[in-house]
Every structure is written in structure tokens, then in C-alpha cells.
Design a protein around this motif. Structure first.
Motif, PDB file in Angstrom:
ATOM      1  N   PHE A   1      48.596  54.764  18.463  1.00  0.00           N
ATOM      2  CA  PHE A   1      47.811  55.912  18.551  1.00  0.00           C
ATOM      3  C   PHE A   1      47.211  56.233  17.127  1.00  0.00           C
ATOM      4  O   PHE A   1      47.984  56.184  16.371  1.00  0.00           O
ATOM      5  N   HIS A   2      45.936  56.440  17.124  1.00  0.00           N
ATOM      6  CA  HIS A   2      45.478  56.683  15.850  1.00  0.00           C
ATOM      7  C   HIS A   2      44.109  57.659  15.831  1.00  0.00           C
ATOM      8  O   HIS A   2      42.839  57.116  16.048  1.00  0.00           O
ATOM      9  N   ASN A   3      44.599  58.827  16.259  1.00  0.00           N
ATOM     10  CA  ASN A   3      43.247  60.042  16.243  1.00  0.00           C
ATOM     11  C   ASN A   3      43.891  60.885  15.295  1.00  0.00           C
ATOM     12  O   ASN A   3      44.888  61.717  15.554  1.00  0.00           O
ATOM     13  N   MET A   4      43.233  61.058  14.104  1.00  0.00           N
ATOM     14  CA  MET A   4      43.489  61.761  13.001  1.00  0.00           C
ATOM     15  C   MET A   4      43.605  63.186  13.405  1.00  0.00           C
ATOM     16  O   MET A   4      44.352  63.915  12.841  1.00  0.00           O
ATOM     17  N   ARG A   5      42.975  63.790  14.529  1.00  0.00           N
ATOM     18  CA  ARG A   5      43.123  64.979  14.983  1.00  0.00           C
ATOM     19  C   ARG A   5      44.475  65.385  15.578  1.00  0.00           C
ATOM     20  O   ARG A   5      44.670  66.503  15.896  1.00  0.00           O
TER      21      ARG A   5
ATOM     22  N   ASP B   1      49.619  67.610  16.946  1.00  0.00           N
ATOM     23  CA  ASP B   1      49.121  68.585  17.708  1.00  0.00           C
ATOM     24  C   ASP B   1      49.618  68.306  19.092  1.00  0.00           C
ATOM     25  O   ASP B   1      49.474  67.127  19.769  1.00  0.00           O
ATOM     26  N   PRO B   2      50.590  69.110  19.724  1.00  0.00           N
ATOM     27  CA  PRO B   2      50.931  68.776  20.828  1.00  0.00           C
ATOM     28  C   PRO B   2      50.263  68.570  22.192  1.00  0.00           C
ATOM     29  O   PRO B   2      50.811  67.915  23.193  1.00  0.00           O
ATOM     30  N   ARG B   3      48.847  69.074  21.995  1.00  0.00           N
ATOM     31  CA  ARG B   3      47.876  68.756  23.021  1.00  0.00           C
ATOM     32  C   ARG B   3      47.675  67.291  23.392  1.00  0.00           C
ATOM     33  O   ARG B   3      47.254  66.751  24.201  1.00  0.00           O
ATOM     34  N   TYR B   4      48.265  66.296  22.418  1.00  0.00           N
ATOM     35  CA  TYR B   4      47.931  64.954  22.333  1.00  0.00           C
ATOM     36  C   TYR B   4      48.954  64.246  23.018  1.00  0.00           C
ATOM     37  O   TYR B   4      49.111  63.042  22.958  1.00  0.00           O
ATOM     38  N   ALA B   5      49.908  64.788  23.008  1.00  0.00           N
ATOM     39  CA  ALA B   5      51.265  64.335  23.441  1.00  0.00           C
ATOM     40  C   ALA B   5      51.112  63.603  24.928  1.00  0.00           C
ATOM     41  O   ALA B   5      51.606  62.429  25.162  1.00  0.00           O
ATOM     42  N   ALA B   6      50.591  64.279  25.937  1.00  0.00           N
ATOM     43  CA  ALA B   6      50.297  63.635  27.175  1.00  0.00           C
ATOM     44  C   ALA B   6      49.418  62.385  27.157  1.00  0.00           C
ATOM     45  O   ALA B   6      49.883  61.382  27.662  1.00  0.00           O
ATOM     46  N   PRO B   7      48.407  62.584  26.485  1.00  0.00           N
ATOM     47  CA  PRO B   7      47.368  61.297  26.454  1.00  0.00           C
ATOM     48  C   PRO B   7      48.118  60.263  25.606  1.00  0.00           C
ATOM     49  O   PRO B   7      47.831  58.957  26.224  1.00  0.00           O
TER      50      PRO B   7
ATOM     51  N   VAL C   1      56.512  60.620  17.195  1.00  0.00           N
ATOM     52  CA  VAL C   1      56.362  60.863  15.598  1.00  0.00           C
ATOM     53  C   VAL C   1      55.125  61.758  15.548  1.00  0.00           C
ATOM     54  O   VAL C   1      54.037  61.573  16.116  1.00  0.00           O
ATOM     55  N   LEU C   2      55.135  63.075  15.157  1.00  0.00           N
ATOM     56  CA  LEU C   2      54.256  63.889  14.789  1.00  0.00           C
ATOM     57  C   LEU C   2      53.560  64.268  16.218  1.00  0.00           C
ATOM     58  O   LEU C   2      52.361  64.436  16.306  1.00  0.00           O
ATOM     59  N   GLU C   3      54.255  64.541  17.289  1.00  0.00           N
ATOM     60  CA  GLU C   3      53.945  64.912  18.655  1.00  0.00           C
ATOM     61  C   GLU C   3      53.452  63.575  19.432  1.00  0.00           C
ATOM     62  O   GLU C   3      53.106  63.976  20.418  1.00  0.00           O
ATOM     63  N   VAL C   4      53.270  62.804  18.904  1.00  0.00           N
ATOM     64  CA  VAL C   4      52.548  61.464  19.658  1.00  0.00           C
ATOM     65  C   VAL C   4      53.309  60.256  19.744  1.00  0.00           C
ATOM     66  O   VAL C   4      54.473  60.237  19.213  1.00  0.00           O
ATOM     67  N   SER C   5      53.369  59.249  20.794  1.00  0.00           N
ATOM     68  CA  SER C   5      53.975  58.191  21.114  1.00  0.00           C
ATOM     69  C   SER C   5      53.289  57.315  20.196  1.00  0.00           C
ATOM     70  O   SER C   5      52.250  56.892  20.069  1.00  0.00           O
ATOM     71  N   LEU C   6      54.197  56.489  19.400  1.00  0.00           N
ATOM     72  CA  LEU C   6      54.183  55.464  18.568  1.00  0.00           C
ATOM     73  C   LEU C   6      54.806  54.089  18.772  1.00  0.00           C
ATOM     74  O   LEU C   6      56.109  54.212  19.092  1.00  0.00           O
ATOM     75  N   SER C   7      54.307  52.678  19.026  1.00  0.00           N
ATOM     76  CA  SER C   7      55.047  51.827  19.571  1.00  0.00           C
ATOM     77  C   SER C   7      54.807  50.712  18.871  1.00  0.00           C
ATOM     78  O   SER C   7      53.731  50.537  18.352  1.00  0.00           O
TER      79      SER C   7
END
Length: 269
Positions: free
Chosen positions: A180-184, A188-194, A258-264
Motif C-alpha cells: 500500500f503506498h498512498n501517502m494520503r 486515515d481509517p477511511r483507507y482501511a477497507a480499500p 500499520v497506520l490504519e492500512v494493510s501491509l504485506s
């Protein structure tokens, strides 16, 4: 480097390299990168044999054509900004391997992919930050390989296929970036699902032996794909294509929030 029939075939990997020098500094929350660091530190225990050399494809090096670093004693490139002073004093004195660099160029050119050497290129942070955790002794020769401008997934899958035979010779092929690499989106919890949707799609795609290349080449059509890697930031995904092209059966090897998003991380045996 001639083939050695007694050399174990090594897997290839796509590894998360973290945020700048995140593994070597305080963070808020303090445990944010701990699980990823632990995964990287434990990677060597999962290998069938110690690598004789490493090819590292970093998201932080893009050239018009594939370019291979041929320096015998590469210097570090501190290409991150605004971090604590001590993170600019980090070291990683691994040697280069000019002979392997020349071999990489030959293999790429033989596959119809323009390629050249750079005699001066060092290790950017996409190389030395994860390698400080995976191989802290810095004794294994490392040869960085750039991405090719345009970031065409199929082209990078083809580059991986061209380099795949080196795994039979004890060469470890690593792509380093971020799934995942969207700096915005970080924090931001809104990006958790995407990010979850795209992460799940990646895991399915890399594990699909028949359709992997076609699916990865069409990653922009995946659920959450362009939210996870907006145009202009997709360079952090493209090293995965080289690792996938070089490797055999694939699977998700590690995942964390990490920081609200999935990283693999992904492994290809």
C-alpha cells in the motif's frame, strides 16, 4: 557465476521496506513497525541456504531502461528527508558484485529488455533499510537493479523471468516497496477497507499459478488498486512484479495493519 548442482534454489520475495528509516527510530505509536521488523529479522531462518549474492529491486530507483549498479563498494544514498539526525549516520558496508551486475545486464538484454550498468550507484534506503534487518552482518554482495520508466507491469514480470535462473545459483532476488503506498492514506481509517480489499486481491493473485502474470499486469483493475497505489505512486508496487516473474509458487508471507492500512510481504518459491 556458473551453476552449482548442489546449490539450493532460493525463493524470491517482495518485502515492505517501511517508512524511511522507521525501524531505527522512535515512532508513535512506538510498536507500529515492530511486527514488520520481526518478520524481516526472521527471514533468513526460512531460506533453504544462505545466499551467495542478492539482487535488490527498490521502488526508489527508476531509470529510462533497466539499470544495474556495478560498484564494487557501494555508498549509501540517504534519500529520505526530515528524520532524526542519527538516521543519517546508519551504515551498511555490504560489497557490490560487478561480475553479477554484468551477468544481470546480459540476461535482461538476451530477453529483449534494454539494460545497462551504472558504475557509481549506491544503496538507496529501499535497499539498505530492510537489508540491515534481514542480513545485519552486511557480508553478502548486493547488486541493486532499477525499475524501468513507464512502470509497465508486464515488462517487469518479464525482467523477473529473465533473472529467475539466478535463483538456481544461490542468488536471492528481492523486490522492496510497499503493498500500500498512498501517502494520503497512511493514518486515515477511511483507507482501511480499500487497503484490505487490495491486499486480499494481491494474496489471491500471487497464489494463482495459471493466471498470476495476467492478474498482476492488470492490477489497476483490482478492488482498491488505485486507492492503494494512486497514479504517480505505483512505483512501490512494481518491484513485486520482478519478484513474481523470477519466482515459482507464490503466497502472502506476512501481513500487518500499520497506520490504519494493510501491509504485506510475498514469497515465491
Amino acid at each position: 557465476m556458473p551453476p552449482d548442482p548442489e546449490t539450493a534454489r532460493l525463493p524470491s520475495f517482495f518485502l515492505p521496506h517501511g517508512a524511511g528509516p522507521c525501524f531505527f527510530m522512535d515512532w508513535d505509536p512506538p510498536e507500529a513497525w515492530d511486527r514488520m521488523a520481526a518478520y524481516l529479522k526472521g527471514l533468513t531462518a526460512t531460506l533453504p541456504a544462505p545466499p551467495k549474492a542478492i539482487i535488490a529491486v527498490s521502488a526508489h530507483w527508476i531509470e529510462p531502461a533497466f539499470t544495474v549498479a556495478a560498484a564494487a563498494r557501494p555508498e549509501l544514498i540517504f534519500d529520505y528527508y526530515g528524520f532524526p539526525p542519527h538516521t543519517y549516520q546508519l551504515t551498511y558496508p555490504a560489497p557490490g558484485d560487478p561480475a553479477l551486475a554484468a551477468r544481470v545486464v546480459e540476461l535482461l538484454q538476451a530477453a529483449g529488455l534494454p539494460a545497462k550498468e551504472d558504475p557509481d550507484r549506491g544503496f538507496d534506503h529501499g535497499v539498505f533499510i530492510p537489508l540491515k534487518l534481514v542480513f545485519p552482518e552486511a557480508e553478502i554482495p548486493v547488486v541493486p537493479l532499477s525499475l524501468a520508466a513507464g512502470l509497465d507491469p508486464a515488462r517487469h514480470l518479464a525482467a523477473g523471468r529473465a533473472l529467475g535462473p539466478l535463483r538456481e545459483e544461490g542468488v536471492l532476488i528481492l523486490g522492496t516497496g510497499m503493498s500500500f503506498h498512498n501517502m494520503r492514506g497512511y493514518g486515515d481509517p477511511r483507507y482501511a477497507a480499500p487497503s484490505d480489499a487490495f491486499d486480499a486481491w494481491l494474496a489471491e493473485a500471487v497464489a494463482d499459478p495459471a493466471g498470476r502474470d495476467a492478474r498482476l499486469a492488470a492490477w489497476t483493475e483490482a478492488p482498491g488498486g488505485l486507492q492503494s497505489h494512486p497514479r504517480g505512486q505505483e512505483e512501490h508496487l512494481i518491484p513485486l512484479m520482478v519478484a513474481a516473474g523470477a519466482g515459482g509458487p507464490g503466497r502472502c508471507d506476512f501481513t500487518d495493519r500499520v497506520l490504519e492500512v494493510s501491509l504485506s510481504a510475498f514469497r515465491f518459491d
